[in-house]
Design a protein around this motif. Sequence first.
Motif, mmCIF file in Angstrom:
data_model
loop_
_atom_site.group_PDB
_atom_site.id
_atom_site.type_symbol
_atom_site.label_atom_id
_atom_site.label_comp_id
_atom_site.label_asym_id
_atom_site.label_seq_id
_atom_site.Cartn_x
_atom_site.Cartn_y
_atom_site.Cartn_z
ATOM 1 N N ARG A 61 62.298 93.905 -33.871
ATOM 2 C CA ARG A 61 63.429 93.653 -32.973
ATOM 3 C C ARG A 61 64.691 93.335 -33.769
ATOM 4 N N GLY A 62 64.533 92.555 -34.813
ATOM 5 C CA GLY A 62 65.680 92.243 -35.661
ATOM 6 C C GLY A 62 66.203 93.467 -36.376
ATOM 7 N N VAL A 63 65.305 94.352 -36.801
ATOM 8 C CA VAL A 63 65.724 95.595 -37.448
ATOM 9 C C VAL A 63 66.583 96.424 -36.501
ATOM 10 N N PRO A 190 63.327 87.742 -42.058
ATOM 11 C CA PRO A 190 62.309 88.780 -41.806
ATOM 12 C C PRO A 190 62.869 90.194 -41.914
ATOM 13 N N VAL A 191 64.092 90.385 -41.452
ATOM 14 C CA VAL A 191 64.712 91.713 -41.510
ATOM 15 C C VAL A 191 65.006 92.094 -42.958
ATOM 16 N N LEU A 192 65.536 91.149 -43.718
ATOM 17 C CA LEU A 192 65.843 91.417 -45.126
ATOM 18 C C LEU A 192 64.577 91.741 -45.908
ATOM 19 N N LEU A 193 63.522 90.967 -45.709
ATOM 20 C CA LEU A 193 62.274 91.214 -46.421
ATOM 21 C C LEU A 193 61.663 92.549 -46.014
ATOM 22 N N PHE A 194 61.683 92.857 -44.726
ATOM 23 C CA PHE A 194 61.112 94.118 -44.256
ATOM 24 C C PHE A 194 61.867 95.306 -44.848
ATOM 25 N N ALA A 195 63.197 95.217 -44.896
ATOM 26 C CA ALA A 195 63.986 96.309 -45.469
ATOM 27 C C ALA A 195 63.670 96.501 -46.946
ATOM 28 N N GLN A 196 63.489 95.390 -47.675
ATOM 29 C CA GLN A 196 63.131 95.497 -49.090
ATOM 30 C C GLN A 196 61.741 96.093 -49.269
ATOM 31 N N ILE A 197 60.815 95.710 -48.402
ATOM 32 C CA ILE A 197 59.460 96.266 -48.494
ATOM 33 C C ILE A 197 59.493 97.774 -48.279
#
Length: 300
Positions: A61-63, A190-197
């Motif tokens: 959702r944040g993405v 969470p959005v920053l970490l997911f984008a990096q992953i």
Amino acid sequence: MSSTAGRRIDLTTLFLLTFPPLAWAGNAIVGRLAAGTIPPITLNFVRWVLAGLLLAPYAWRGVLAHRAALRQHAGVLAAMGALSIASYNAFQYLALTTSTPINVTLIGASTPLFLLIIGALFFGERVKGWHVAGALLCLVGVSFVLLRGDVARLAQLDFVAGDLFMLAATVTWSAYTWLLRKQRPDLPLPVLLFAQIVTGVIVSLPFTAWELATLDHALQWNPKVAGILLYVATIPSLMAYFVWDRAIARAGAQLPVFFITLTPLFAALLSTLLLGDWPRWYHAAGLAFIAAGIVLAQRR
């Protein structure tokens, strides 16, 4: 007192500060156990694929809400993913194929030295006298570990390949830290970490394919492999990352740096208990110099 130094460390904060170093020490132990079972680059790739799948329901959702910012900062996010997810973790697992968890975590504890050098060379950071003194102490500590306490190794350049891989990992993590400090996109964690992953997994994909194509045996999937993958995808990846963020929020930016030095201590304890790998005198000497260097470099 309102300053960080004047805050009382309650049990919750103490746990938040202690859990990540313990988890990262455990990651070094598990990485060593995986050597010969799971290829290092493949281990890193599968680790972050699983971590991304676990994080997706909480970050999606944040993405969607921040997709414009994600597009705007795509270049920075790609660099962060390449340096942290793809490079740092892969180098660490490569290091653990030939080096010990104690060595790897001690070399990693010298990060302040490389932060100082990279900050001065590429980010225009001012270097003060006690920063240099602290960096030199860290360098002495790392040298004790690399040379195994034997100065004769310096003339022979007789280093373990894994130690050099960990030096490369420490450099990439230092570069990532400066990028995060100077150009961090204004995104929820969470959005920053997911984008990096996601970006890190994409960068890792061709290297993983190459590693699997060059294997001289088929991968063995068994309960041990499943347990290793489950641990590295959850505890040191997601849980430690979020706990560390909360620790910094509660304790400030200064105090957590000192708790990082617990990582090699935990690694030594776990290595002794689980691997039968007893610390040597040069590990203690290296840790003492590195810890003293960090304390001196953090002086205000």
